[in-house]
Design a protein around this motif. Structure first.
Motif, PDB file in Angstrom:
ATOM      1  N   HIS A   1       0.831  -1.205   0.000  1.00 57.37           N
ATOM      2  CA  HIS A   1       0.000   0.000   0.000  1.00 57.37           C
ATOM      3  C   HIS A   1       0.873   1.264   0.000  1.00 57.37           C
ATOM      4  O   HIS A   1       0.753   2.117  -0.882  1.00 57.37           O
ATOM      5  CB  HIS A   1      -0.920  -0.031   1.231  1.00 57.37           C
ATOM      6  CG  HIS A   1      -1.768   1.193   1.404  1.00 57.37           C
ATOM      7  ND1 HIS A   1      -3.140   1.161   1.305  1.00 57.37           N
ATOM      8  CD2 HIS A   1      -1.442   2.483   1.684  1.00 57.37           C
ATOM      9  CE1 HIS A   1      -3.609   2.387   1.501  1.00 57.37           C
ATOM     10  NE2 HIS A   1      -2.599   3.204   1.742  1.00 57.37           N
ATOM     11  N   GLU A   2       1.753   1.364   0.977  1.00 58.28           N
ATOM     12  CA  GLU A   2       2.543   2.592   1.121  1.00 58.28           C
ATOM     13  C   GLU A   2       3.489   2.793  -0.061  1.00 58.28           C
ATOM     14  O   GLU A   2       3.687   3.913  -0.528  1.00 58.28           O
ATOM     15  CB  GLU A   2       3.343   2.584   2.429  1.00 58.28           C
ATOM     16  CG  GLU A   2       2.485   2.615   3.691  1.00 58.28           C
ATOM     17  CD  GLU A   2       1.517   3.789   3.760  1.00 58.28           C
ATOM     18  OE1 GLU A   2       1.790   4.833   3.134  1.00 58.28           O
ATOM     19  OE2 GLU A   2       0.477   3.654   4.413  1.00 58.28           O
TER      20      GLU A   2
ATOM     21  N   HIS B   1       1.900   4.495  -2.914  1.00 59.36           N
ATOM     22  CA  HIS B   1       1.915   5.963  -2.864  1.00 59.36           C
ATOM     23  C   HIS B   1       3.244   6.494  -3.425  1.00 59.36           C
ATOM     24  O   HIS B   1       3.289   7.512  -4.100  1.00 59.36           O
ATOM     25  CB  HIS B   1       1.741   6.458  -1.426  1.00 59.36           C
ATOM     26  CG  HIS B   1       0.360   6.245  -0.859  1.00 59.36           C
ATOM     27  ND1 HIS B   1      -0.785   6.582  -1.536  1.00 59.36           N
ATOM     28  CD2 HIS B   1      -0.054   5.731   0.330  1.00 59.36           C
ATOM     29  CE1 HIS B   1      -1.845   6.291  -0.788  1.00 59.36           C
ATOM     30  NE2 HIS B   1      -1.427   5.762   0.352  1.00 59.36           N
TER      31      HIS B   1
ATOM     32  N   GLU C   1      -6.369   7.438  -1.734  1.00 59.42           N
ATOM     33  CA  GLU C   1      -6.096   6.108  -1.203  1.00 59.42           C
ATOM     34  C   GLU C   1      -6.452   4.979  -2.177  1.00 59.42           C
ATOM     35  O   GLU C   1      -6.032   3.838  -1.989  1.00 59.42           O
ATOM     36  CB  GLU C   1      -6.852   5.884   0.106  1.00 59.42           C
ATOM     37  CG  GLU C   1      -6.389   6.770   1.262  1.00 59.42           C
ATOM     38  CD  GLU C   1      -4.909   6.583   1.602  1.00 59.42           C
ATOM     39  OE1 GLU C   1      -4.393   5.472   1.391  1.00 59.42           O
ATOM     40  OE2 GLU C   1      -4.277   7.550   2.053  1.00 59.42           O
TER      41      GLU C   1
HETATM   42 ZN   LIG Z   1      -2.489   5.272   2.172  1.00 55.68          ZN
END
Ligand SMILES: [Zn+2]
Length: 704
Positions: free
Chosen positions: A489-490, A493, A518
């Motif tokens: 997830h991170e 980004h 997100e």
């Molecule tokens: Zn996030």
């Protein structure tokens, strides 16, 4: 090789690429490679003393003041789009660069003196920035240029519109007297919001129980100092979320659970209910004065949803949409309660849903998530994820010699386009916990990408702050599946930031609406439940021929949605109460946030008693996320929709065409065009709610 300075334990966690490989290249090497592409890789000049932090902040603000004064002093009739709108974007990006670097130091530096200096200077710079936003002389020049309707298109047209929109949102289009009034109202609102948040943070509610009253709560939890406070005396701090949830989930004594939940629903009630009534009324007054029908319309104007009605309809449709799933889960939970209590008429209510939700998962799915750690040694996971993201996004990662490593084990990596060799940017990895370090997992933008006035593109630098377990006792750092999920997830980004092609800092990288930001990363979490993906790197570290059994993954996926109806209905409840509080209301009409919020919440989730006030303890309402809680589900629904592109591709989650489409149509665009346009370009069709409902386990979705 520069592994020697690191303690032996950390070396275990380094990427194998480093071990026994050629010496690492430097930032200077990358800089040379960037030049032919008219792009710049900039070494981040991290401050190393508190004095340097103060000096950097002073210099940034002095340079900013000088540039803003020059902007404002222009002859409006001669000012151009470049000398105003672009200049303002550049001024913001230049000072923002220092601000984000200082903020990164505040979150990662091992020295408390450094963190404190960074905290103080960061706050100073924020105040300075707010002051700049109120400058009439700057606005006058911008407006003169905007009124001449300069011939700008695409991203620049958007920069002009968004900048003017932001000024309008501050009241700049109102007659001077009304504008002063709005400014005064904003200034009145700001400390009230801070007070609301402070009251949430400082609310305390210790409850004392005997061991018998806490039956079912694990022994190890009860034995902790602070919890065991006397002979057969245990103190639960209801305001400490993990303590409260532990009792609500595990305690088999209904009376105890009820006491805890009731205490939770009274936290901060006395102070925050009257305060929130005032805040909501004030927000409504501001919105009406600015020409909006409601505060949610004002707040959501800058988001994907665009207005309160759209966000509200979205939540209300979902509340109805997941009714069958919610009903089925509650029926299962009720059956457990009937069995446990012997009462054939037992019902699940607001005091015991967490307990029976947990019971349901425990009884239906025997899955030892701790046992899965052996498949996820940190180094394998990191390299595995790197290999996948490099492959699907057409990138190449390479570890560089880190000129500024603020702590042992910090690494610097370069990202280049695999096809052209164009350097795309840099990322720092700071992966293990330390005293005083930010204690969650996050990607931080240290330097957003943007086109410099010289025509050279400044490529971004980001930092990944994680807190994985350190390797110990000769075993590698073993991650939980949830941590693997967080990493995917991170780092998603980071991909969003690093592959940006937006020219203006305003729109670059992850500077997208909050109800979208997100979504791509939520989508990437699916990768960590997929057998084909996991088989590329996850294997028992003691015997790498052993892969995760398919049946285990199926169970993980089942657990993920087993009680998702209850989970989301609660989330919708908070989303809906937030929207209804901030929806249309007559000017000056009294606000009863307790009654209004309880009603909205009870419409979605388990009804709460009238004298409780959960609304008083929802920190999101303080400001920043107000009229924004719906955004979590909004982004989730888009994530599910976007995942279908990979699911329907020949390569599944490893499909390179789908990956490149994500990179080009979503990541690279940033907010330089409408997000809906980007999503449709990625999906190849308009958005749909159906995949989200399907993910929730609803077979025949009724798409709105
Ligand atoms: Zn996030």
């Amino acid at each position: 090789m520069r592994i020697h300075p690191y303690p032996a334990l950390v070396v275990l966690a380094l990427a194998p690429a480093m071990l026994g490989a050629a010496p690492l290249r430097t930032v200077a090497d990358l800089q040379a490679e960037a030049a032919p592409f008219k792009s710049e890789i900039r070494d981040i000049p991290f401050e190393t003393t508190p004095e340097q932090i103060v000096a950097s902040a002073n210099a940034a603000m002095a340079a900013g003041d000088k540039a803003i004064n020059e902007l404002a002093r222009q002859d409006p009739s001669k000012a151009t789009f470049e000398s105003t709108f672009v200049a303002l974007d550049t001024i913001g990006a230049d000072s923002g660069l220092v601000e984000s670097r200082i903020s990164f130091i505040q979150e990662t530096h091992p020295s408390k003196a450094m963190r404190d200096a960074a905290d103080e200077q960061g706050k100073r710079m924020q105040q300075w920035e707010i002051g700049n936003g109120y400058r009439e002389d700057v606005y006058a020049v911008l407006k003169a240029v905007a009124d001449r309707k300069p011939a700008v298109t695409g991203e620049d047209k958007r920069l002009l519109e968004f900048t003017m929109r932001d000024y309008r949102r501050e009241g700049f289009e109102l007659p001077p007297a009304e504008r002063k009034e709005v400014e005064a109202l904003f200034k009145e609102l700001s400390p009230l919001q801070t007070d609301f948040e402070t009251n949430v943070i400082s609310a305390r509610s210790p409850l004392v129980f005997t061991k018998a009253e806490l039956a079912g709560v694990p022994e190890a939890f009860l034995a902790q100092p602070g919890i065991k406070t006397g002979d057969d005396q245990y103190t639960i701090l209801v305001n400490v979320t993990p303590q409260r949830i532990m009792v609500e989930q595990r305690c088999s004594v209904a009376e105890t659970r009820k006491k805890v939940v009731l205490a939770e629903y009274h936290l901060a009630q006395e102070k925050n209910v009257p305060l929130l009534n005032k805040i909501v009324a004030l927000r409504n007054t501001i919105a009406l004065k600015l020409g909006y029908a409601s505060w949610d319309d004002y707040r959501i104007e800058t988001k994907m949803a665009k207005n309160g009605a759209t966000a509200t309809k979205f939540i209300e449709d979902l509340v109805k949409g997941i009714q069958p799933k919610f009903d089925a889960e509650v029926a299962e939970m009720r059956a457990l309660k009937v069995k446990e209590t012997g009462d054939p008429n037992a019902q699940i209510d607001y005091t015991d849903w967490r307990y029976y939700q947990n019971q349901l998962v425990l009884q239906k799915y025997t899955i030892d998530t701790e046992a899965l750690r052996v498949y996820f040694p940190y180094e394998k996971v990191l390299n595995g994820m790197f290999a996948i993201y490099q492959s699907i996004f057409g990138l190449k990662f390479e570890q560089l010699e880190a000129p500024h490593a603020w702590a042992d084990g910090v690494q610097l990596w370069a990202v280049t386009d695999a096809k052209s060799g164009e350097p795309m940017g840099l990322f720092y990895l700071d992966m293990f916990p330390r005293e005083g370090k930010y204690n969650h997992f996050a990607q931080a933008s240290i330097q957003p990408g943007r086109l410099l006035p010289s025509g050279v593109y400044l490529r971004p630098t980001v930092g990944l702050m994680c807190n994985f377990p350190r390797p110990a006792n000769g075993a590698p750092s073993l991650l939980a599946q949830e941590e693997v999920r967080t990493l995917f997830h991170e780092f998603g980004h980071a991909m969003h930031s690093l592959t940006t092609r937006a020219n203006r800092a305003y729109f670059s990288g992850t500077s997208v609406p909050r109800d979208f930001v997100e979504a791509p990363s939520q989508m990437l979490e699916n990768w960590t439940f997929d057998k084909a993906v996991l088989d590329t790197f996850a294997a028992d570290y003691r015997d790498p021929t052993k892969k995760i059994p398919a049946a285990t993954l199926d169970r993980l996926k089942e657990v993920r949605i087993a009680t998702i109806g209850v989970f989301y209905r609660r989330q919708f409840g908070v989303g809906l109460l937030d929207l209804r509080l901030h929806g249309p209301r007559a000017p000056g009409a009294p606000v009863d946030c307790q009654a209004e919020a309880n009603k909205a919440f009870s419409d979605c989730s388990f009804p709460v008693p009238a004298d409780t006030a959960m609304v008083a303890y929802i920190g999101h309402l303080a400001g920043g996320y107000d009229a924004g809680y719906y955004g979590y589900a909004w982004a989730d629904s888009i994530a599910a929709d976007m995942a279908t592109v990979f699911e329907n591709s020949p390569g599944g989650f490893l499909d390179k065409d789908a990956g490149m489409r994500l990179r080009n149509e979503i990541y690279a665009q940033g907010n330089a065009r409408e997000i809906d346009t980007s999503i449709e370009a990625f999906l190849g069709r308009p958005r749909s709610l159906a995949p989200f409902l399907k993910r929730l386990g609803i077979e025949q979705p009724k798409a709105p």
